[in-house]
Design a protein around this motif. Structure first.
Motif, PDB file in Angstrom:
ATOM      1  N   GLY A  11       0.818  -1.288  -0.102  1.00 48.20           N
ATOM      2  CA  GLY A  11       0.011  -0.060  -0.139  1.00 48.20           C
ATOM      3  C   GLY A  11       0.841   1.412  -0.026  1.00 48.20           C
ATOM      4  O   GLY A  11       0.224   2.428   0.291  1.00 48.20           O
ATOM      5  N   SER A  27      -0.523   4.129  -1.690  1.00 48.04           N
ATOM      6  CA  SER A  27      -0.962   4.240  -2.986  1.00 48.04           C
ATOM      7  C   SER A  27      -2.375   4.595  -3.358  1.00 48.04           C
ATOM      8  O   SER A  27      -2.834   4.767  -4.414  1.00 48.04           O
ATOM      9  CB  SER A  27      -0.702   2.704  -3.350  1.00 48.04           C
ATOM     10  OG  SER A  27      -1.204   1.609  -2.327  1.00 48.04           O
ATOM     11  N   ASP A  28      -3.168   4.709  -2.199  1.00 43.74           N
ATOM     12  CA  ASP A  28      -4.774   4.713  -2.381  1.00 43.74           C
ATOM     13  C   ASP A  28      -4.864   6.376  -2.546  1.00 43.74           C
ATOM     14  O   ASP A  28      -6.022   6.774  -2.880  1.00 43.74           O
ATOM     15  CB  ASP A  28      -5.840   4.232  -1.300  1.00 43.74           C
ATOM     16  CG  ASP A  28      -4.942   4.757   0.103  1.00 43.74           C
ATOM     17  OD1 ASP A  28      -4.160   5.478   0.286  1.00 43.74           O
ATOM     18  OD2 ASP A  28      -5.917   4.513   0.972  1.00 43.74           O
ATOM     19  N   HIS A  29      -3.902   7.104  -2.562  1.00 46.72           N
ATOM     20  CA  HIS A  29      -4.012   8.505  -2.808  1.00 46.72           C
ATOM     21  C   HIS A  29      -3.234   8.899  -4.109  1.00 46.72           C
ATOM     22  O   HIS A  29      -3.574   9.923  -4.558  1.00 46.72           O
ATOM     23  CB  HIS A  29      -3.181   9.131  -1.703  1.00 46.72           C
ATOM     24  CG  HIS A  29      -3.609   9.480  -0.410  1.00 46.72           C
ATOM     25  ND1 HIS A  29      -3.734   8.200   0.598  1.00 46.72           N
ATOM     26  CD2 HIS A  29      -4.281  10.460   0.243  1.00 46.72           C
ATOM     27  CE1 HIS A  29      -4.406   8.752   1.476  1.00 46.72           C
ATOM     28  NE2 HIS A  29      -4.607   9.882   1.535  1.00 46.72           N
ATOM     29  N   PRO A  32      -6.034   6.573 -10.023  1.00 49.72           N
ATOM     30  CA  PRO A  32      -6.245   5.198 -10.468  1.00 49.72           C
ATOM     31  C   PRO A  32      -5.410   4.618 -11.608  1.00 49.72           C
ATOM     32  O   PRO A  32      -5.058   5.559 -12.528  1.00 49.72           O
ATOM     33  CB  PRO A  32      -7.745   4.944 -11.153  1.00 49.72           C
ATOM     34  CG  PRO A  32      -8.286   6.101 -10.272  1.00 49.72           C
ATOM     35  CD  PRO A  32      -7.174   7.196 -10.099  1.00 49.72           C
ATOM     36  N   ARG A  68      -2.549   2.449   7.745  1.00 49.41           N
ATOM     37  CA  ARG A  68      -2.869   1.569   6.845  1.00 49.41           C
ATOM     38  C   ARG A  68      -4.177   0.928   7.006  1.00 49.41           C
ATOM     39  O   ARG A  68      -4.708   0.809   8.279  1.00 49.41           O
ATOM     40  CB  ARG A  68      -1.960   0.477   6.848  1.00 49.41           C
ATOM     41  CG  ARG A  68      -0.599   1.065   6.526  1.00 49.41           C
ATOM     42  CD  ARG A  68       0.562   0.076   6.388  1.00 49.41           C
ATOM     43  NE  ARG A  68       0.263  -1.255   5.855  1.00 49.41           N
ATOM     44  CZ  ARG A  68       1.045  -2.418   5.695  1.00 49.41           C
ATOM     45  NH1 ARG A  68       1.814  -2.386   6.843  1.00 49.41           N
ATOM     46  NH2 ARG A  68       0.482  -3.205   5.163  1.00 49.41           N
ATOM     47  N   ASP A  70      -5.241  -1.892   5.139  1.00 47.95           N
ATOM     48  CA  ASP A  70      -5.621  -3.113   4.464  1.00 47.95           C
ATOM     49  C   ASP A  70      -6.786  -4.016   4.788  1.00 47.95           C
ATOM     50  O   ASP A  70      -7.107  -4.134   5.909  1.00 47.95           O
ATOM     51  CB  ASP A  70      -3.967  -3.954   4.565  1.00 47.95           C
ATOM     52  CG  ASP A  70      -2.989  -2.940   4.110  1.00 47.95           C
ATOM     53  OD1 ASP A  70      -3.156  -2.222   3.252  1.00 47.95           O
ATOM     54  OD2 ASP A  70      -1.764  -3.127   4.659  1.00 47.95           O
TER      55      ASP A  70
END
Length: 70
Positions: A11, A27-29, A32, A68, A70
């Motif tokens: 992540g 990575s979620d920031h 896409p 996190r 996850d």
């Protein structure tokens, strides 16, 4: 500044920065579809300041993995 996504692990995206250095980004920031091998634009904007205690608390949360999802 320009950067190169070197890898994404657990992540966290490791971005090697043009001119030296690296950034570790959740990575979620990222937009896409961003993955290792992509060239990205990295922008830093001031948001304010934090007290010494707030910074210490944030560092502890990051080290413990509390941030996190996850």
């Amino acid at each position: 500044m320009r950067g190169f996504v070197d890898r994404v692990i657990d992540g966290v995206a490791v971005v090697l920065l043009d001119g030296g250095g690296r950034a570790y980004l959740p990575s979620d920031h990222l937009p896409p579809g961003i993955e290792a091998g992509n060239v990205v634009d990295v922008t830093v904007s001031p948001l304010g300041s934090m007290s010494v205690d707030e910074v210490a608390e944030l560092i502890e949360r990051l080290r413990s993995g509390e941030h996190r999802h996850d």
